[in-house]
Design an enzyme around this catalytic site. Structure first.
Site, mmCIF file in Angstrom:
data_model
loop_
_atom_site.group_PDB
_atom_site.id
_atom_site.type_symbol
_atom_site.label_atom_id
_atom_site.label_comp_id
_atom_site.label_asym_id
_atom_site.label_seq_id
_atom_site.Cartn_x
_atom_site.Cartn_y
_atom_site.Cartn_z
ATOM 1 N N LYS A 112 -52.325 23.996 111.767
ATOM 2 C CA LYS A 112 -53.575 24.722 112.009
ATOM 3 C C LYS A 112 -54.195 24.347 113.353
ATOM 4 O O LYS A 112 -54.713 25.207 114.064
ATOM 5 C CB LYS A 112 -54.551 24.453 110.854
ATOM 6 C CG LYS A 112 -54.024 24.961 109.519
ATOM 7 C CD LYS A 112 -54.823 24.417 108.338
ATOM 8 C CE LYS A 112 -54.219 24.869 107.019
ATOM 9 N NZ LYS A 112 -54.904 24.277 105.858
ATOM 10 N N GLY A 116 -46.863 36.625 95.538
ATOM 11 C CA GLY A 116 -47.209 35.351 94.913
ATOM 12 C C GLY A 116 -48.711 35.179 94.824
ATOM 13 O O GLY A 116 -49.461 36.153 94.679
ATOM 14 N N ILE A 128 -62.450 30.979 105.412
ATOM 15 C CA ILE A 128 -63.420 30.754 106.492
ATOM 16 C C ILE A 128 -63.020 31.600 107.701
ATOM 17 O O ILE A 128 -61.885 31.513 108.157
ATOM 18 C CB ILE A 128 -63.452 29.272 106.909
ATOM 19 C CG1 ILE A 128 -63.619 28.362 105.695
ATOM 20 C CG2 ILE A 128 -64.562 29.021 107.909
ATOM 21 C CD1 ILE A 128 -63.415 26.887 105.994
ATOM 22 N N VAL A 173 -51.139 34.309 97.074
ATOM 23 C CA VAL A 173 -51.957 34.972 98.090
ATOM 24 C C VAL A 173 -51.703 36.477 98.104
ATOM 25 O O VAL A 173 -52.631 37.280 98.247
ATOM 26 C CB VAL A 173 -51.694 34.360 99.484
ATOM 27 C CG1 VAL A 173 -52.520 35.085 100.546
ATOM 28 C CG2 VAL A 173 -52.031 32.878 99.477
ATOM 29 N N GLU A 184 -55.815 35.589 110.479
ATOM 30 C CA GLU A 184 -57.047 34.892 110.096
ATOM 31 C C GLU A 184 -56.805 33.878 108.980
ATOM 32 O O GLU A 184 -57.365 32.777 108.987
ATOM 33 C CB GLU A 184 -58.093 35.910 109.642
ATOM 34 C CG GLU A 184 -59.434 35.297 109.247
ATOM 35 C CD GLU A 184 -60.132 34.610 110.405
ATOM 36 O OE1 GLU A 184 -60.296 33.374 110.348
ATOM 37 O OE2 GLU A 184 -60.501 35.308 111.378
ATOM 38 N N GLY A 196 -44.101 39.728 99.522
ATOM 39 C CA GLY A 196 -44.497 38.528 98.796
ATOM 40 C C GLY A 196 -45.675 38.781 97.882
ATOM 41 O O GLY A 196 -46.795 39.009 98.353
ATOM 42 N N SER A 223 -50.860 38.452 95.605
ATOM 43 C CA SER A 223 -51.577 39.089 94.504
ATOM 44 C C SER A 223 -53.078 39.034 94.735
ATOM 45 O O SER A 223 -53.821 39.944 94.322
ATOM 46 C CB SER A 223 -51.218 38.426 93.172
ATOM 47 O OG SER A 223 -51.470 37.028 93.207
ATOM 48 N N LYS A 276 -49.147 29.659 108.718
ATOM 49 C CA LYS A 276 -49.485 28.753 109.816
ATOM 50 C C LYS A 276 -48.279 27.967 110.312
ATOM 51 O O LYS A 276 -48.154 27.685 111.504
ATOM 52 C CB LYS A 276 -50.605 27.801 109.427
ATOM 53 C CG LYS A 276 -50.312 26.843 108.268
ATOM 54 C CD LYS A 276 -50.859 27.360 106.985
ATOM 55 C CE LYS A 276 -50.670 26.383 105.847
ATOM 56 N NZ LYS A 276 -51.186 26.934 104.569
#
EC number: 1.1.1.3
Length: 435
Positions: free
Chosen positions: A204, A12, A135, A14, A128, A10, A16, A104
């Site tokens: 989450k 996309g 965060i 995130v 994470e 992937g 990249s 998630k």
């Protein structure tokens, strides 16, 4: 020394972002890890070429090429959704690859299967970026707070919902208008359901609860309500009560059972979460040893999320080099000590409430409504009635003392059945302390 080689599924937003992070921080990471972390291969069915700085990276449209590549140590899944993401992660694990994900939704539904497969194949799972974007909330919970019994989890975990509520509060703009603007600016998806109906936040919370309590919490365990019915009228009344409305994830630990809920909440202005605005997230933990901890930052975005994914890659890379795989259990608790949760029924919860009842302005209406509240043992703290012309619908706003959820639901059903009530009653819970 051995290089740590990464395969990415992937490319996309995130994906990249991760690639760019590994490229820009290459020398710094090498000084911290002791060896080079190399993006070796990318799989993406929508990408025909990579930016020029990744000229040495192999590009494929078949994720299987990554699983079968013997040089790749860590597979990063960043395509999102349930399938084929679930199949890809399990296939990578089966092939002895460590995996990292920001997914998630997948972990809140199929996490038990994925984590058990990882244990069986002695590989690690990094996630994470699945909660809180940049965060470091997962690492803080499973390592920094490891010596604590987690008493409660509360948080603003969706930047889109928080952005919408912030603008509604500060500018008085209706929900639909803010949402449209957020979509045009890229803060909200074309289909915003997961964000505004609380589903993303529930994903989450399920992950955090699993780590905090050592119980496999599933998305279906969490009672979820969204913000799409919140109006400027409710926000203005909240201000009169000294509150701001936030979409909160809440879990409290009662030893034999735990709360699991996501819903709009009136948060007193004195509470730290009331002052988290815009697209920012904040997660608040209470531990029996440490007390209160608040983690704050951007909960989404290309580079913040890429930073979190890179942190997992570094952690696993360090463990590979030191031959210390699974030194820190993925869910903090050892696998044999993770069980099934007992979730507190919503009907058993209690707290103060805000009610906005829309009724015709006729004699005796307020008395009738007060009688129904008394019937269900709901004590009224204050009443605000915005009077206009007789027979026009008016807002009757009631701030209750602590009341039982089951009684509240029955009370609302009886009030809404009155001929004088012209709209369904709006109910919003009011935050108290953590006890």
């Amino acid at each position: 020394m051995k290089k740590i080689q990464v395969g990415l599924i992937g490319f996309g937003t995130v994906g990249s972002g991760l690639a760019q992070t590994l490229y820009e921080q290459k020398e710094r990471l090498q000084r911290k890890v002791g060896t080079e972390i190399v993006l070796t291969q990318v799989a993406d069915i929508m990408t025909d070429s990579l930016p020029e700085q990744f000229a040495g990276v192999k590009l494929t449209k078949d994720a299987g090429d990554i699983f079968s590549n013997p040089d790749i140590d860590i597979v990063v899944e960043l395509i999102g959704g349930m399938e084929p993401a679930r199949t890809f992660m399990l296939e990578a694990i089966k092939n002895g690859k460590h995996v990292v994900t920001a997914n998630k939704a997948l972990l809140s539904v199929h996490g038990k299967e994925i984590f058990e497969a990882a244990v069986a194949n002695n590989v690690e799972v990094g996630f994470e970026a699945s909660v809180g974007g940049g965060i470091p909330v997962i690492k803080s919970l499973k390592e920094g707070l490891v010596a604590n019994r987690i008493e409660s989890i509360m948080g603003i975990m969706n930047g889109t919902a928080n952005y919408i509520l912030t603008r509604m509060t500060d500018e008085g703009v209706p929900f639909d208008e803010v949402l449209k603007d957020a979509q045009e600016q890229g803060f909200a998806e074309a289909d915003p359901t997961y964000d505004v109906e609380g589903i993303d936040t529930a994903h989450k919370l399920a992950i955090l609860m699993t780590i905090a309590y050592g119980k496999h919490v599933h998305l279906d365990d969490i009672n979820t309500e969204g913000i799409s019915n919140i109006t400027p009228v409710d926000i203005e009344f909240a201000k009169e009560f000294g509150c701001r409305i936030k979409l909160l994830a809440i879990s409290r630990n009662h030893d034999t059972h735990v709360e699991a809920r996501v819903h709009p909440t009136m948060v007193p202005n004195s509470h730290m979460l009331a002052n988290i605005n815009g697209a920012y997230n904040a997660i608040h933990f209470t531990g029996d040893t440490v007390g209160n901890v608040l983690l704050y930052g951007l909960g989404a975005g290309m580079m913040p999320t890429g930073s979190a994914v890179a942190a997992d890659v570094v952690d696993i890379g360090r463990n590979i080099l030191c031959n210390s795989i699974n030194r820190v259990p993925a869910l903090s608790y050892l696998p044999q000590h993770i069980g099934k949760p007992t979730i507190t029924p919503m009907s058993e919860l209690s707290g103060p409430y805000y009610f906005r009842i829309t009724a015709l302005d006729k004699p005796g209406v307020l008395s009738t409504i007060s009688g129904i509240f008394s019937k269900y043992n709901i004590s009224i703290k204050s009443v605000i009635q915005k009077s206009r012309h007789e027979l026009d619908p008016v807002a009757i706003v009631i701030h209750s003392h602590v009341a039982n959820e089951d009684s509240v639901q029955k009370c609302i059903a009886e009030i809404d059945a009155l001929d004088v009530c012209t709209e369904n009653t709006v109910k919003i819970r009011i935050l108290t302390d953590n006890k």
